[in-house]
Design an enzyme around this catalytic site. Structure first.
Site, PDB file in Angstrom:
ATOM      1  N   HIS A 164       0.814  -1.227   0.000  1.00  0.00           N
ATOM      2  CA  HIS A 164       0.000   0.000   0.000  1.00  0.00           C
ATOM      3  C   HIS A 164       0.840   1.266   0.000  1.00  0.00           C
ATOM      4  O   HIS A 164       0.330   2.349  -0.250  1.00  0.00           O
ATOM      5  CB  HIS A 164      -0.936   0.008   1.212  1.00  0.00           C
ATOM      6  CG  HIS A 164      -2.034  -1.002   1.116  1.00  0.00           C
ATOM      7  ND1 HIS A 164      -3.345  -0.664   0.863  1.00  0.00           N
ATOM      8  CD2 HIS A 164      -2.023  -2.353   1.221  1.00  0.00           C
ATOM      9  CE1 HIS A 164      -4.090  -1.749   0.817  1.00  0.00           C
ATOM     10  NE2 HIS A 164      -3.308  -2.801   1.041  1.00  0.00           N
ATOM     11  N   ASP A 210       3.500   9.648  -0.710  1.00  0.00           N
ATOM     12  CA  ASP A 210       2.318   8.887  -0.297  1.00  0.00           C
ATOM     13  C   ASP A 210       2.061   7.806  -1.342  1.00  0.00           C
ATOM     14  O   ASP A 210       2.142   8.096  -2.544  1.00  0.00           O
ATOM     15  CB  ASP A 210       1.096   9.836  -0.236  1.00  0.00           C
ATOM     16  CG  ASP A 210       0.103   9.451   0.862  1.00  0.00           C
ATOM     17  OD1 ASP A 210       0.062   8.261   1.225  1.00  0.00           O
ATOM     18  OD2 ASP A 210      -0.616  10.343   1.340  1.00  0.00           O
TER      19      ASP A 210
HETATM   20  P1  ADQ Z   1      -2.806   6.214   4.947  1.00  0.00           P
HETATM   21  O1  ADQ Z   1      -1.399   6.670   5.031  1.00  0.00           O
HETATM   22  O2  ADQ Z   1      -3.487   6.024   6.239  1.00  0.00           O
HETATM   23  O3  ADQ Z   1      -2.939   4.879   4.066  1.00  0.00           O
HETATM   24  P2  ADQ Z   1      -4.902   7.526   3.221  1.00  0.00           P
HETATM   25  O4  ADQ Z   1      -4.875   6.814   1.924  1.00  0.00           O
HETATM   26  O5  ADQ Z   1      -5.137   8.988   3.073  1.00  0.00           O
HETATM   27  O6  ADQ Z   1      -3.569   7.377   4.056  1.00  0.00           O
HETATM   28  O7  ADQ Z   1      -6.081   6.905   4.061  1.00  0.00           O
HETATM   29  C1  ADQ Z   1      -6.492   7.467   5.272  1.00  0.00           C
HETATM   30  C2  ADQ Z   1      -7.931   7.032   5.609  1.00  0.00           C
HETATM   31  O8  ADQ Z   1      -8.201   7.444   6.950  1.00  0.00           O
HETATM   32  C3  ADQ Z   1      -8.963   7.697   4.730  1.00  0.00           C
HETATM   33  O9  ADQ Z   1      -9.946   6.752   4.400  1.00  0.00           O
HETATM   34  C4  ADQ Z   1      -9.557   8.808   5.597  1.00  0.00           C
HETATM   35  O10 ADQ Z   1     -10.911   9.055   5.385  1.00  0.00           O
HETATM   36  C5  ADQ Z   1      -9.339   8.289   6.992  1.00  0.00           C
HETATM   37  N1  ADQ Z   1      -9.092   9.429   7.867  1.00  0.00           N
HETATM   38  C6  ADQ Z   1      -8.089  10.303   7.739  1.00  0.00           C
HETATM   39  N2  ADQ Z   1      -8.174  11.248   8.698  1.00  0.00           N
HETATM   40  C7  ADQ Z   1      -9.252  10.967   9.444  1.00  0.00           C
HETATM   41  C8  ADQ Z   1      -9.863  11.559  10.586  1.00  0.00           C
HETATM   42  N3  ADQ Z   1      -9.367  12.650  11.175  1.00  0.00           N
HETATM   43  N4  ADQ Z   1     -10.930  10.990  11.107  1.00  0.00           N
HETATM   44  C9  ADQ Z   1     -11.442   9.891  10.519  1.00  0.00           C
HETATM   45  N5  ADQ Z   1     -10.913   9.291   9.468  1.00  0.00           N
HETATM   46  C10 ADQ Z   1      -9.831   9.806   8.920  1.00  0.00           C
HETATM   47  C11 ADQ Z   1      -2.011   3.986   3.421  1.00  0.00           C
HETATM   48  C12 ADQ Z   1      -1.028   4.631   2.464  1.00  0.00           C
HETATM   49  C13 ADQ Z   1      -1.771   5.447   1.418  1.00  0.00           C
HETATM   50  C14 ADQ Z   1      -2.797   4.568   0.688  1.00  0.00           C
HETATM   51  C15 ADQ Z   1      -3.651   3.786   1.678  1.00  0.00           C
HETATM   52  C16 ADQ Z   1      -4.518   2.751   0.977  1.00  0.00           C
HETATM   53  O11 ADQ Z   1      -0.106   5.447   3.164  1.00  0.00           O
HETATM   54  O12 ADQ Z   1      -0.876   6.026   0.479  1.00  0.00           O
HETATM   55  O13 ADQ Z   1      -3.639   5.379  -0.113  1.00  0.00           O
HETATM   56  O14 ADQ Z   1      -2.841   3.100   2.639  1.00  0.00           O
HETATM   57  O15 ADQ Z   1      -3.777   1.905   0.190  1.00  0.00           O
END
Ligand code: ADQ
Length: 402
Positions: free
Chosen positions: A103, A310
């Site tokens: 991921h 990311d």
């Molecule tokens: P993350 O680094 O966690 O994921 P991201 O893809 O943005 O990053 O996913 C975060 C998730 O958490 C989103 O679904 C978002 O809605 C939720 N979230 C964020 N802030 C929040 C908050 N304050 N309250 C509630 N929910 C919140 C890792 C990798 C990424 C990749 C994903 C999926 O680092 O690059 O996109 O896995 O493969």
């Protein structure tokens, strides 16, 4: 913990001791691999006392999979915490269909080369039939490293390793578009939107949502907002910046440091540019409930997604899915995997504070016609490639790799 069923899915927990949690999770996963794979934004720490538990825990997950899966079953292994599982499973299930999906990014060979256990990691990832990444760049980095440090031969998309074919490719992850699109329209969310707008005094809203992680570029983003205030180009009475940050990995030192840096920075901006009853930066250090998150997406005039690196970034995709009237502007880092698909965003170099300030100003003053055209295009991209398409593409490839 005994096996249990959730949402019709049978789950078999794998137990870890506190010592293992420390070494395997906080240590090797989050203080070695995580920084190394994200451009070494922070220095990765290499400790043999973490590597051994990482192997142990991977072996235990593999064992659990082997005990559960039949001879020819499909096994899909996820992410950087479990990179050794494909190889370990392969030893006991030579005929299984094994997939591995990473991921996060896979770093260029010059960075990966530092990993003391690079050959073991690559060889065990090559235990899979399909090794998937978020981007072509990551897939190519992996194929190159594999040819360099293992006996694997072949092209960037197809390797031969120990008499087997290993397919290497990009499978960009996505979201359940319909779910976000529809949730944003519910009366409950819409009520919330009205309340948020009122609470923020009718100012235009610039939003950012991340885990509080040093890869997400939160400090540079705050500097860019501060720069706009300094230039006097946006009045604090007219625009508010809302940063929602989810607590994460607080046991790792770098995360505790980041937390206090961000606190201090927000305090400094508000101290300098705020007034009684007027706070330029609203900072929420908490996980917010889904309804509130959707309301923030629906209320925000601009969303800033500016990670330093990311794998993909789902927040960017969730935001556009929530904008059913095609309003809103996405400012997106060119170093997020999402930037490869979401080309109609306003793209930025997240290290360039002046450039980001310019981009934010541009986003806030964008002609509504242009904004709508861009948002409509962004929505089409996500609508046409959902998380179901992602899973289908990966599992399809796994099925073909006989
Ligand atoms: P993350 O680094 O966690 O994921 P991201 O893809 O943005 O990053 O996913 C975060 C998730 O958490 C989103 O679904 C978002 O809605 C939720 N979230 C964020 N802030 C929040 C908050 N304050 N309250 C509630 N929910 C919140 C890792 C990798 C990424 C990749 C994903 C999926 O680092 O690059 O996109 O896995 O493969």
């Amino acid at each position: 913990v005994a096996p249990f069923t959730h949402d019709g899915i049978n789950i078999r927990p794998v137990g870890l001791s506190y010592a293992e949690l420390d070494a395997f999770y906080h240590g090797f996963s989050n203080a070695t691999i995580w920084p190394l794979y994200h451009d070494s934004i922070r220095a990765p720490q290499f400790h043999r006392r973490w590597w051994h538990p990482y192997r142990e825990v991977n072996m235990r997950f593999a064992q659990a999979a082997v005990e559960t899966a039949g001879e020819h079953d499909s096994i899909w292994v996820h992410d950087y915490q479990l990179q050794l599982v494909p190889g370990y499973v392969r030893m006991h299930r030579p005929k299984a269909h094994i997939g591995f999906f990473l991921h996060i990014p896979f770093p260029p060979e010059e960075l990966f080369a530092k990993m003391p256990w690079r050959a073991a990691i690559l060889e065990n990832m090559l235990g899979a039939d399909v090794v998937g990444f978020q981007t072509k760049l990551a897939a190519n980095n992996f194929a190159r490293a594999a040819r360099m440090y293992t006996s694997a031969k072949g092209s960037d998309t197809q390797l031969q390793f120990e008499g087997r074919k290993v397919r290497v490719n990009a499978y960009p992850i996505s979201i359940d578009y319909e779910h976000y699109e529809q949730s944003a329209r519910t009366p409950e969310v819409q009520e919330h939107v009205a309340r948020v707008r009122e609470d923020l005094g009718g100012r235009r809203i610039v939003l950012a949502v991340d885990r509080l992680d040093y890869t997400k570029g939160i400090e540079f983003r705050l500097r860019a907002f501060e720069e706009l205030l300094r230039r006097g180009r946006i009045p604090p009475e007219g625009v508010v910046f809302v940063q929602i940050a989810v607590p994460t990995r607080e046991k790792v030192d770098e995360y505790a440091d980041l937390r206090s840096d961000v606190n201090e920075h927000v305090g400094r901006i508000n101290g300098t540019y705020g007034a009684i009853g007027l706070t330029p930066v609203h900072y929420i250090y908490n996980s917010v409930p889904f309804t509130e998150l959707m309301a923030m997406y629906a209320a925000a005039d601009v969303l800033m997604v500016t990670p330093l690196r990311d794998g993909m970034n789902l927040v960017a995709k969730e935001y556009v899915a929530a904008r059913s009237d095609n309003s809103g502007v996405l400012v997106l880092s060119e170093f997020a995997g999402a930037a490869l698909e979401m080309t109609q965003a306003v793209t930025v170099n997240p290290y360039d504070v002046d450039g980001m300030a310019d981009a934010l100003e541009r986003a806030l003053s964008m002609d509504p016609g242009e904004g709508k055209r861009r948002m409509a295009a962004l929505r089409r991209v996500v609508q046409r490639h959902t998380v179901y398409d992602w899973a289908g593409a990966f599992l399809g490839a796994l099925g073909e790799n006989e």
